[in-house]
Structures are given as C-alpha cells and as structure tokens.
Design an enzyme around this catalytic site. Structure first.
Site, PDB file in Angstrom:
ATOM      1  N   ARG A 198      -9.085  30.211  32.804  1.00 22.02           N
ATOM      2  CA  ARG A 198      -7.771  30.548  32.246  1.00 22.02           C
ATOM      3  C   ARG A 198      -6.947  29.292  32.031  1.00 22.02           C
ATOM      4  NH1 ARG A 198      -3.701  28.548  35.840  1.00 22.02           N
ATOM      5  NH2 ARG A 198      -3.385  29.908  37.655  1.00 22.02           N
TER       6      ARG A 198
ATOM      7  N   LYS B  24      -4.027  35.315  44.449  1.00 21.25           N
ATOM      8  CA  LYS B  24      -5.076  34.302  44.299  1.00 21.25           C
ATOM      9  C   LYS B  24      -4.866  33.159  45.277  1.00 21.25           C
ATOM     10  CE  LYS B  24      -4.948  30.966  41.332  1.00 21.25           C
ATOM     11  NZ  LYS B  24      -4.941  30.122  40.119  1.00 21.25           N
TER      12      LYS B  24
ATOM     13  N   ALA C  83      -0.195  17.905  36.922  1.00 27.68           N
ATOM     14  CA  ALA C  83       0.914  17.945  37.888  1.00 27.68           C
ATOM     15  C   ALA C  83       1.273  19.382  38.228  1.00 27.68           C
ATOM     16  CB  ALA C  83       2.119  17.193  37.324  1.00 27.68           C
ATOM     17  N   ASP C  84       0.431  20.000  39.049  1.00 27.59           N
ATOM     18  CA  ASP C  84       0.643  21.397  39.427  1.00 27.59           C
ATOM     19  C   ASP C  84       1.124  21.545  40.853  1.00 27.59           C
ATOM     20  OD1 ASP C  84      -1.662  20.592  40.688  1.00 27.59           O
ATOM     21  OD2 ASP C  84      -2.855  22.326  40.090  1.00 27.59           O
TER      22      ASP C  84
ATOM     23  N   LYS D 292       2.635  15.036  42.259  1.00 32.19           N
ATOM     24  CA  LYS D 292       1.715  14.668  41.185  1.00 32.19           C
ATOM     25  C   LYS D 292       2.497  14.268  39.933  1.00 32.19           C
ATOM     26  CE  LYS D 292      -2.033  17.704  42.737  1.00 32.19           C
ATOM     27  NZ  LYS D 292      -2.956  18.797  42.342  1.00 32.19           N
TER      28      LYS D 292
END
Length: 323
Positions: free
Chosen positions: A112, A68, A225-226, A230
């Site tokens: 998701r 992805k 925070a990915d 962040k």
C-alpha cells in the site's frame, strides 16, 4: 475467523486496479469525514536502529476496522533478515469479533505504501515527467519503482542512488529484470538536478536532498520520514516548495518530513493541503509546470483498512467458491 500467511496474501492482492482504487479512496476518506484515525503509536529502538508503528482506525460504512503493528529494523539486511515486518487484525465494526488475522509480515504495508506513493506522484508530477530518481536501496525503493512503472501509463526512466554502490547496482539489476528502464546514479547532486521526479525511501535522520539541487517543475515524493527524528529533505527545500501535500496534515506536521519546517516556523497547517482533497478534485495540486511540489507521505491507517478489507473480501470469495 480467517488466518492468512504472507504467501497466501501475496496470492490475493498486488498492484491491481481494485487495490489502487482502495488506496485512492483511503486518502479521500481522510478529508471527507469518513476516516476515524486516532494518533499513531510509535516506539523507537535507537540501540538497534529500529522502530515500531501502531496504526488503527475505521472508515465509516466499512464492515471492519483494522489494527496494524508494523516494525522496521533497518540493520536487519546485514543479518539476512528483512527490514520490515508486521501483522494486521481485521475486526468486525458491528460485533467487535476478530474477522481475520493477516500475518503479512509487512507485505501489505509495503504494497500500500508503494501504491500510495505512485498515486501521489502521478497526481502531482508534471504530465510530461519522464526521468525518476529513487533514493535508497531498501524495500520501498523497489515497491515505489515497480508501482510507479505499473501505473504511469507512459515510459519512465529510473535512476537509483544509494550510499552503497554494491546495493545500488544490485537493485538496479533486479528492476531491470522486471523490465524497467534503470541505471545507477553515482552523483546524488547531479541526479537530483536532472530528475523530473525524486522519490526518497530512506530512514535517514539527516537531509539528503538539498534545496539548490532541485529545479523548478520537479516533484518530490518523500516516503522515509514516517516517525520522529527522520528527515530526507533540507528544511529550506520544504519551505521553498510551491505546493506541499500531506497524506494527513496532523501526522506530516507532527512527525513527518514537513515537521522540521513547521518546528522552525517556516510553514504551518495553512501552507499544506491533503492528498485526498487533490484526488477528490476539491483542491488543486500542481498549478504550473514551474511549481516544485512535495508529497509527504507518513502512512495513514485508512490505507491499512482498505488493504485489509480487500484481502478479506477476496479470501471470503475464494473460500465460498470452494464450499
């Protein structure tokens, strides 16, 4: 090979029982040895307030693996464009052939993530939790609210907070039209102090929620925070929490919400557990009504695999029904 547009994918999957079960299993696959999840690829675009994640992996026994590419450019709404987009490739785990190109424009990631946040929240919040504060006014503020309302099985009261009152009022009105009990929070501190559940959904690089604002018994699901840099929660709040749950510890401690407390030496890997273990019943999450629990969800590739598999199965069944 199957090629599907966003509109076609939206007709195939939403917040439904099979999709929820697939997302739950995706978390469990992280801890039971079935998930093969390499490190996330990350490209930052600071000049344009954007970033891109490349996530890929395989769940043992699945007929496909997934790759992805998901991008977030957070100034896009001011340009009349969505802040997130993306594409997923579903590839045969037996032959390496591309089985499907899912041009979902970020829909499956958003879906998701919304489902995953709701699953985590319901697994860790108090059973009597009713008041929900959602921080942010973007796509995930909408998906988190809708998914949690759909899955909770009890009435919830939502309050929305954002830096822009205009945007906050707009999202509140939108969710009200969906049938949710929603109001606008004008004071973030007061809203945090009153909330049983706090969901953070922003790309902030500075803490928004302070430790002293969060009361015993509260649950926090931190979504924003990915990626490196962040942060939505004060580091002291993460250190103070009684239970810290990661979707995948290496990601959360490496570049998620928990990474700041880890870098400061306040927590380590042994101070966190993984959501899959809680869902599988092998580890306990919340232990008392006074616990402060935090779920740090950085997004894991097994979720993308599960959604791609679900879409591909339904698209194939639909095609076979027409043949």
């Amino acid at each position: 090979m199957i090629q599907l547009s966003r509109a076609e994918i939206e007709q195939l999957v939403t917040v439904d029982d099979e999709a929820v079960a697939a997302v739950r299993d995706a978390y469990i696959a992280i801890v039971d040895g079935r998930g093969n999840v390499p490190p996330v690829g990350h490209i930052a675009f600071p000049a344009t307030n954007g970033d891109c994640h490349i996530k890929y992996g395989h769940i043992a026994g699945d007929p496909i693996f997934a790759v992805k590419i998901a991008a977030g450019f957070y100034d896009n709404p001011a340009k009349g464009l969505p802040s997130s987009t993306g594409i997923i490739l579903a590839i045969s785990a037996e032959t390496g052939e591309v089985r499907a190109i899912l041009n979902d424009e970020g829909y499956l990631t958003d879906l998701r993530t919304g489902i995953g946040g709701a699953v985590a929240t319901l697994a860790l919040a108090r059973a009597d939790a009713r008041s929900v504060l959602v921080i942010g006014t973007g796509i995930q503020a909408r998906y988190q609210s809708r998914a949690l309302a759909a899955l909770a099985g009890r009435p919830l009261s939502f309050r929305m907070w954002g830096r822009s009152l205009e945007k906050t009022e707009a999202i509140a009105a939108e969710l009200k039209r969906d049938g949710l009990d929603v109001s606008v929070a004008s004071d973030l501190e007061a809203a945090c102090r009153e909330a049983h559940i706090i969901i953070t959904t922003t790309p902030s690089t500075e803490p928004l929620v302070q430790s002293e604002w969060v009361q015993p018994g509260a649950h926090i699901t931190a979504m924003g925070a990915d990626g490196p840099g962040k942060q939505e929660l004060e580091t002291a709040l993460v250190a103070r929490a009684n239970v810290r749950v990661a979707d995948m510890k290496t990601q959360s401690l490496g570049h998620g919400e928990f990474s700041h407390a880890c870098a400061a030496g306040l927590i380590g890997s042994g101070d966190c557990i993984e959501l899959g273990s809680v869902l599988a019943g092998t580890l306990q999450g919340r232990r008392s009504n006074e616990d402060i629990t935090i779920a740090d969800l950085t997004g894991v590739a097994t979720q993308d695999i599960a959604m791609a598999r679900t879409v591909l199965e339904r698209a194939t069944t639909k095609q076979d029904g027409r043949s």
